[in-house]
Motif scaffolding. Structure first.
Motif, mmCIF file in Angstrom:
data_model
loop_
_atom_site.group_PDB
_atom_site.id
_atom_site.type_symbol
_atom_site.label_atom_id
_atom_site.label_comp_id
_atom_site.label_asym_id
_atom_site.label_seq_id
_atom_site.Cartn_x
_atom_site.Cartn_y
_atom_site.Cartn_z
ATOM 1 N N LEU A 131 -34.741 -65.028 -85.669
ATOM 2 C CA LEU A 131 -35.452 -64.496 -84.499
ATOM 3 C C LEU A 131 -35.348 -65.426 -83.284
ATOM 4 O O LEU A 131 -34.932 -64.993 -82.209
ATOM 5 N N PRO A 132 -35.703 -66.713 -83.396
ATOM 6 C CA PRO A 132 -35.549 -67.582 -82.204
ATOM 7 C C PRO A 132 -34.087 -67.882 -81.878
ATOM 8 O O PRO A 132 -33.732 -68.073 -80.716
ATOM 9 N N LEU A 133 -33.209 -67.886 -82.908
ATOM 10 C CA LEU A 133 -31.794 -68.184 -82.656
ATOM 11 C C LEU A 133 -31.160 -67.081 -81.815
ATOM 12 O O LEU A 133 -30.440 -67.369 -80.839
ATOM 13 N N ILE A 134 -31.414 -65.837 -82.167
ATOM 14 C CA ILE A 134 -30.894 -64.724 -81.384
ATOM 15 C C ILE A 134 -31.463 -64.753 -79.974
ATOM 16 O O ILE A 134 -30.754 -64.475 -78.980
ATOM 17 N N ALA A 135 -32.742 -65.087 -79.848
ATOM 18 C CA ALA A 135 -33.369 -65.154 -78.528
ATOM 19 C C ALA A 135 -32.683 -66.194 -77.649
ATOM 20 O O ALA A 135 -32.401 -65.954 -76.465
ATOM 21 N N VAL A 136 -32.396 -67.361 -78.228
ATOM 22 C CA VAL A 136 -31.765 -68.438 -77.458
ATOM 23 C C VAL A 136 -30.340 -68.044 -77.036
ATOM 24 O O VAL A 136 -29.945 -68.218 -75.873
ATOM 25 N N ILE A 137 -29.575 -67.485 -77.959
ATOM 26 C CA ILE A 137 -28.184 -67.141 -77.654
ATOM 27 C C ILE A 137 -28.110 -66.073 -76.572
ATOM 28 O O ILE A 137 -27.364 -66.194 -75.596
ATOM 29 N N THR A 138 -28.897 -64.995 -76.732
ATOM 30 C CA THR A 138 -28.834 -63.918 -75.733
ATOM 31 C C THR A 138 -29.399 -64.366 -74.389
ATOM 32 O O THR A 138 -28.938 -63.903 -73.334
ATOM 33 N N VAL A 141 -19.906 -66.336 -80.447
ATOM 34 C CA VAL A 141 -20.954 -66.769 -81.382
ATOM 35 C C VAL A 141 -21.913 -65.621 -81.688
ATOM 36 O O VAL A 141 -22.275 -65.379 -82.851
ATOM 37 N N LEU A 142 -22.320 -64.895 -80.650
ATOM 38 C CA LEU A 142 -23.228 -63.768 -80.855
ATOM 39 C C LEU A 142 -22.577 -62.677 -81.698
ATOM 40 O O LEU A 142 -23.226 -62.083 -82.571
ATOM 41 N N ALA A 143 -21.298 -62.403 -81.447
ATOM 42 C CA ALA A 143 -20.604 -61.374 -82.219
ATOM 43 C C ALA A 143 -20.517 -61.766 -83.692
ATOM 44 O O ALA A 143 -20.755 -60.937 -84.588
ATOM 45 N N LYS A 201 -15.815 -69.683 -69.383
ATOM 46 C CA LYS A 201 -15.461 -70.188 -70.718
ATOM 47 C C LYS A 201 -16.705 -70.305 -71.588
ATOM 48 O O LYS A 201 -16.685 -69.957 -72.778
ATOM 49 N N LYS A 202 -17.808 -70.792 -71.013
ATOM 50 C CA LYS A 202 -19.057 -70.871 -71.768
ATOM 51 C C LYS A 202 -19.515 -69.486 -72.208
ATOM 52 O O LYS A 202 -19.980 -69.293 -73.335
ATOM 53 N N LEU A 203 -19.381 -68.520 -71.294
ATOM 54 C CA LEU A 203 -19.776 -67.154 -71.625
ATOM 55 C C LEU A 203 -18.929 -66.610 -72.767
ATOM 56 O O LEU A 203 -19.464 -65.960 -73.688
ATOM 57 N N ASP A 204 -17.641 -66.868 -72.743
ATOM 58 C CA ASP A 204 -16.772 -66.406 -73.827
ATOM 59 C C ASP A 204 -17.203 -67.003 -75.161
ATOM 60 O O ASP A 204 -17.242 -66.315 -76.197
ATOM 61 N N ILE A 205 -17.541 -68.276 -75.137
ATOM 62 C CA ILE A 205 -17.947 -68.953 -76.383
ATOM 63 C C ILE A 205 -19.235 -68.346 -76.918
ATOM 64 O O ILE A 205 -19.354 -68.026 -78.119
ATOM 65 N N TRP A 206 -20.219 -68.161 -76.056
ATOM 66 C CA TRP A 206 -21.507 -67.609 -76.502
ATOM 67 C C TRP A 206 -21.353 -66.169 -76.977
ATOM 68 O O TRP A 206 -22.006 -65.737 -77.933
#
Length: 280
Positions: free
Chosen positions: A94-101, A12-14, A4-9
């Motif tokens: 830049l740091p936001l994408i790094a954290v999410i991925t 969010v990334l999409a 479920k966490k993976l689906d949420i992230w």
């Protein structure tokens, strides 16, 4: 929970990626080269953070922010250029994408490890061979131990029979790996038809050797042996539009449980394997 966490992230990334791409299209063309380089750097950091983890991803984004910030400060202080709004967006993205991925990569690796652990635990509990429907070597030794105890207590005759398919690799080379599974399954079925209901059959760990536990004396076991050799002699394989006949040579060994010698399960198997050497 991890799924479920993976689906949420991922969602969010999409959404974030969709917004970044659309925002990039709407940016002024005056800074096209700068924005293109930063967009490329952002996706490179995303790939790096997905493969490595949060700390390396944050370090990479910090390095990128440092050089970009130095470039912006140089233009502002030395050249007198103003700091436009898109600069702040890049410093956040830049740091936001790094954290999410990085979170997505960690969750996927956690799920993969859990899946591998569950598969290993599942394999420990599996007792039925998927191809033949026979129980495996683990059950064979457990049941043989029980049969030995019953034979010793109630003086029941017990025989152990091993049936091995000769030229296994040669036959597999002729019919192929998939068809070989059908051959082995067919042998297992014939073995079940050659024994009584109170007898039990197993497939051992090498996949080419079968074991039979027979409640009876050696004479009765030899009757079963002859019946097996009559039933398992030729296998007609339906291959393409023609039938290929494969001759199956079986080597069979028999040993009887002797309460006076009191052998264990491994000793009975070794004795049956030794008797198998004389079956020609």
């Amino acid at each position: 929970m991890e799924v479920k966490k993976l689906d949420i992230w991922i969602i969010v990334l999409a959404i974030l990626t969709y917004g970044v791409v659309n925002w990039f299209v709407l940016l002024p063309k005056d800074n096209y080269l700068e924005n293109t380089l930063l967009l490329s750097a952002m996706f490179a950091i995303a790939v790096l953070s997905y493969l490595t983890g949060l700390m390396i991803a944050l370090c990479a984004s910090a390095v990128c922010i440092f050089f970009y910030g130095s470039y912006v400060m140089y233009g502002s202080v030395m050249l007198g250029e103003g700091i436009e709004s898109h600069v702040y967006y890049w410093l956040v993205l830049l740091p936001l994408i790094a954290v999410i991925t990085a979170f997505i990569g960690n969750l996927i690796r956690t799920i993969q490890k859990e899946n591998l652990r569950m598969r290993e635990r599942y394999s420990d509990y599996v007792t039925i061979d998927e191809n033949t429907g026979l129980e495996n070597a683990r059950v064979f030794y457990a049941v043989l131990g029980q049969y030995i105890s019953l034979s010793k207590r109630y003086e029941l005759p017990l025989s152990v029979m091993l049936v091995r398919l000769d030229y296994y690799d040669d036959i597999r080379g002729i019919v192929g790996n998939e068809a070989m599974k059908d051959v082995v399954a067919w042998i297992g079925k014939r073995l079940g038809e050659s024994t009584r209901n109170e007898d039990s059959g197993y497939i051992l760990e090498d996949g080419r050797t079968f074991a039979l536990l027979l409640l009876g004396n050696p004479d009765g076991a030899h009757v079963v042996k002859n019946r097996i050799k009559e039933n398992i002699y030729e296998y007609d394989l339906q291959r393409a539009a023609k039938v290929v006949t494969v001759r199956l040579d079986m080597r069979i060994g028999i040993t009887a449980y002797d309460p006076e010698e009191n052998p264990d399960a491994l000793s009975l198997r070794r004795a049956a394997e030794k008797d198998m050497e004389f079956d020609v």
